[in-house]
Design a protein around this motif. Structure first.
Motif, mmCIF file in Angstrom:
data_model
loop_
_atom_site.group_PDB
_atom_site.id
_atom_site.type_symbol
_atom_site.label_atom_id
_atom_site.label_comp_id
_atom_site.label_asym_id
_atom_site.label_seq_id
_atom_site.Cartn_x
_atom_site.Cartn_y
_atom_site.Cartn_z
ATOM 1 N N GLN A 30 8.179 17.962 33.432
ATOM 2 C CA GLN A 30 8.331 18.896 34.547
ATOM 3 C C GLN A 30 7.622 20.226 34.300
ATOM 4 O OE1 GLN A 30 12.582 19.193 34.884
ATOM 5 N NE2 GLN A 30 12.818 17.079 35.613
ATOM 6 N N HIS A 31 7.513 20.629 33.034
ATOM 7 C CA HIS A 31 6.935 21.934 32.727
ATOM 8 C C HIS A 31 5.506 21.845 32.197
ATOM 9 C CE1 HIS A 31 11.171 22.991 33.087
ATOM 10 N NE2 HIS A 31 10.764 24.242 33.274
ATOM 11 N N SER A 32 4.940 20.657 32.291
ATOM 12 C CA SER A 32 3.534 20.504 31.913
ATOM 13 C C SER A 32 2.678 20.583 33.170
ATOM 14 C CB SER A 32 3.317 19.150 31.229
ATOM 15 O OG SER A 32 4.050 19.058 30.038
ATOM 16 N N THR A 33 1.660 21.392 33.135
ATOM 17 C CA THR A 33 0.745 21.444 34.267
ATOM 18 C C THR A 33 -0.266 20.314 34.128
ATOM 19 O OG1 THR A 33 -0.640 23.001 33.056
ATOM 20 C CG2 THR A 33 1.015 23.922 34.531
ATOM 21 N N GLU A 34 -1.011 20.053 35.133
ATOM 22 C CA GLU A 34 -1.914 18.910 35.161
ATOM 23 C C GLU A 34 -2.866 18.909 33.964
ATOM 24 O OE1 GLU A 34 -3.998 18.677 38.810
ATOM 25 O OE2 GLU A 34 -2.195 18.674 40.054
ATOM 26 N N GLY A 35 -2.656 17.930 33.111
ATOM 27 C CA GLY A 35 -3.540 17.739 31.967
ATOM 28 C C GLY A 35 -3.432 18.794 30.886
ATOM 29 N N ASN A 36 -2.545 19.755 31.046
ATOM 30 C CA ASN A 36 -2.421 20.833 30.067
ATOM 31 C C ASN A 36 -1.138 20.679 29.251
ATOM 32 O OD1 ASN A 36 -4.795 22.165 30.911
ATOM 33 N ND2 ASN A 36 -3.678 23.102 32.615
ATOM 34 N N GLU A 37 -1.200 21.114 28.016
ATOM 35 C CA GLU A 37 -0.014 21.074 27.175
ATOM 36 C C GLU A 37 0.934 22.205 27.539
ATOM 37 O OE1 GLU A 37 -0.879 21.087 23.062
ATOM 38 O OE2 GLU A 37 -2.003 19.193 23.110
ATOM 39 N N LEU A 38 2.173 22.064 27.075
ATOM 40 C CA LEU A 38 3.153 23.133 27.248
ATOM 41 C C LEU A 38 2.714 24.365 26.470
ATOM 42 C CD1 LEU A 38 6.458 21.149 26.625
ATOM 43 C CD2 LEU A 38 5.584 21.871 28.837
ATOM 44 N N ASP A 39 3.079 25.547 26.977
ATOM 45 C CA ASP A 39 2.833 26.739 26.184
ATOM 46 C C ASP A 39 3.808 26.756 25.005
ATOM 47 O OD1 ASP A 39 5.256 28.683 26.827
ATOM 48 O OD2 ASP A 39 4.654 27.749 28.722
ATOM 49 N N SER A 40 3.488 27.505 23.985
ATOM 50 C CA SER A 40 4.246 27.465 22.733
ATOM 51 C C SER A 40 5.704 27.878 22.903
ATOM 52 C CB SER A 40 3.562 28.357 21.688
ATOM 53 O OG SER A 40 3.474 29.687 22.142
ATOM 54 N N GLN A 41 5.976 28.862 23.789
ATOM 55 C CA GLN A 41 7.352 29.299 23.960
ATOM 56 C C GLN A 41 8.195 28.225 24.647
ATOM 57 O OE1 GLN A 41 8.757 32.147 22.640
ATOM 58 N NE2 GLN A 41 10.599 30.993 23.194
ATOM 59 N N THR A 42 7.609 27.526 25.621
ATOM 60 C CA THR A 42 8.346 26.453 26.290
ATOM 61 C C THR A 42 8.658 25.327 25.311
ATOM 62 O OG1 THR A 42 7.336 26.980 28.424
ATOM 63 C CG2 THR A 42 8.288 24.781 28.186
ATOM 64 N N LYS A 43 7.708 25.017 24.453
ATOM 65 C CA LYS A 43 7.963 24.007 23.416
ATOM 66 C C LYS A 43 9.145 24.416 22.541
ATOM 67 C CE LYS A 43 3.425 21.844 22.682
ATOM 68 N NZ LYS A 43 2.394 21.536 21.657
ATOM 69 N N ALA A 44 9.148 25.699 22.152
ATOM 70 C CA ALA A 44 10.231 26.189 21.301
ATOM 71 C C ALA A 44 11.566 26.163 22.035
ATOM 72 C CB ALA A 44 9.915 27.608 20.826
ATOM 73 N N ASP A 45 11.559 26.494 23.318
ATOM 74 C CA ASP A 45 12.802 26.498 24.102
ATOM 75 C C ASP A 45 13.357 25.080 24.265
ATOM 76 O OD1 ASP A 45 12.432 29.211 24.321
ATOM 77 O OD2 ASP A 45 11.640 29.130 26.373
#
Length: 344
Positions: free
Chosen positions: A224-239
């Motif tokens: 849900q928090h991944s944009t098209e073809g892009n990885e999650l930002d580092s803070q979202t990964k940590a959360d």
């Protein structure tokens, strides 16, 4: 008496020598992490071949460390299960053969009993009875322990174990194998209030675990928090990592509390790879302080697979004269409650 312990159940080759008077006098460990990292998980055939290469040199290193030779060894203990059958066969074949060649008893040790007894290697070992929370590899179990060999399984995972859920979620987050410890480290940077994941099977009675739904919740949040073809930002990964770890640890905490209530015991042992998790240790310590009980852990080096726990368990069975015959038998699946009682 001195016993040689051999651990080859999965992806660590562990060799140790335990003395019934002086305690642990040699401990050698080789990890296959780098070997399996390119594959994102343990490759059984590669694991077996690496055990073949490493076991005998590590035995020689352990004897040298303890300033002993083969004539000083009174028994050989080896992991006979559960685990990967090929890996188990390596340790069992070498262990049984050495025992025959040295004319000493061979002892087939249960891998999970080794983990369960690992805290006995510490200066302040637990007394019986106690509840054991075993969180190792593919196992998450709650066990009522009233003595050596007196094990009653009172709760277990019905799908993914805690360690598997850690590693699989870490992989979803793009963390390198083995990912469980990396996920836990990442979680320290996470915002605890951003996401909330379910605490599986805590809304109903019982002591069994299920972590596949928790893993799915994490996977859905990642999607849900991944944009098209892009990885999650580092803070979202940590959360996400923080929400996952909090949910899993809370689930283990809730079930452990229930197990203590059910048994009436005031001692809790936690062992296995996930027992190294600092968040879990802190919360279980707080729980037992509130209950005016005690919690016991092995030191960090004995949380993962190691030869010391096999040597210790082997010594107990050696003294009880519970030996293995000449047949080389391993059991990839082996219920703890099938072990023989040791009367001390």
């Amino acid at each position: 008496m001195k016993i040689l312990g051999i651990e080859t159940s999965c992806d660590e080759t562990g060799i140790a020598i335990y003395d019934d008077i002086h305690g642990l006098i040699a401990n050698q460990l080789y990890s296959q992490v780098k070997l399996h990292a390119d594959y994102g998980g343990v490759v059984p055939e590669l694991a077996s071949r690496d055990h073949i290469r490493k076991t005998v040199p590590l035995i020689q290193a352990a004897l040298k460390e303890a300033h002993l030779d083969s004539a000083d060894i009174d028994g050989v203990a080896y992991t006979a299960g559960p685990g990967l059958i090929g890996a188990l066969m390596v340790g069992a074949s070498i262990g049984r053969s050495l025992a025959y060649a040295w004319n000493v008893p061979a002892i087939a040790v249960h891998h999970m009993e080794g983990h369960l007894l690992a805290p006995m290697l510490e200066d302040n070992p637990p007394e019986f009875p106690f509840v054991a929370l075993l969180v190792s590899g593919g196992h998450t179990q709650l066990i009522s322990v009233t003595g050596i060999g007196q094990y009653e399984l009172i709760g277990e995972s019905i799908d993914d174990a805690a360690g598997e859920a850690f590693d699989k979620t870490a992989k979803l987050l793009g963390l390198d194998y083995p990912g469980g410890a990396k996920l836990s480290k990442l979680a320290q940077q996470g915002n605890a209030s951003r996401f909330s994941f379910p605490r599986p099977m805590t809304d109903r009675p019982g002591l069994d675990f299920s972590f596949s739904g928790l893993k799915t919740a994490a996977a859905n949040t990642i999607y849900q928090h991944s944009t098209e073809g892009n990885e999650l930002d580092s803070q979202t990964k940590a959360d996400i990592a923080r929400a996952f770890e909090d949910a899993l640890v809370d689930t283990l905490l809730i079930k452990s509390r229930r197990a203590l209530d059910q048994t009436g015991f005031n001692r809790l042992v936690i062992a296995g790879g996930v027992s190294a998790n600092n968040t879990l240790r802190d919360k279980l310590t707080q729980l037992m302080q509130q209950r005016k009980g005690q919690v016991y852990y092995p030191r960090l080096e004995f949380c993962t697979d190691n030869g010391a726990m096999i040597a210790y368990a082997g010594m107990i069975h050696l003294k009880a004269k519970q030996y293995s015959d000449l047949a080389i038998n391993v059991r990839p699946r082996w219920p703890l409650n099938e072990l023989s009682v040791v009367n001390e």
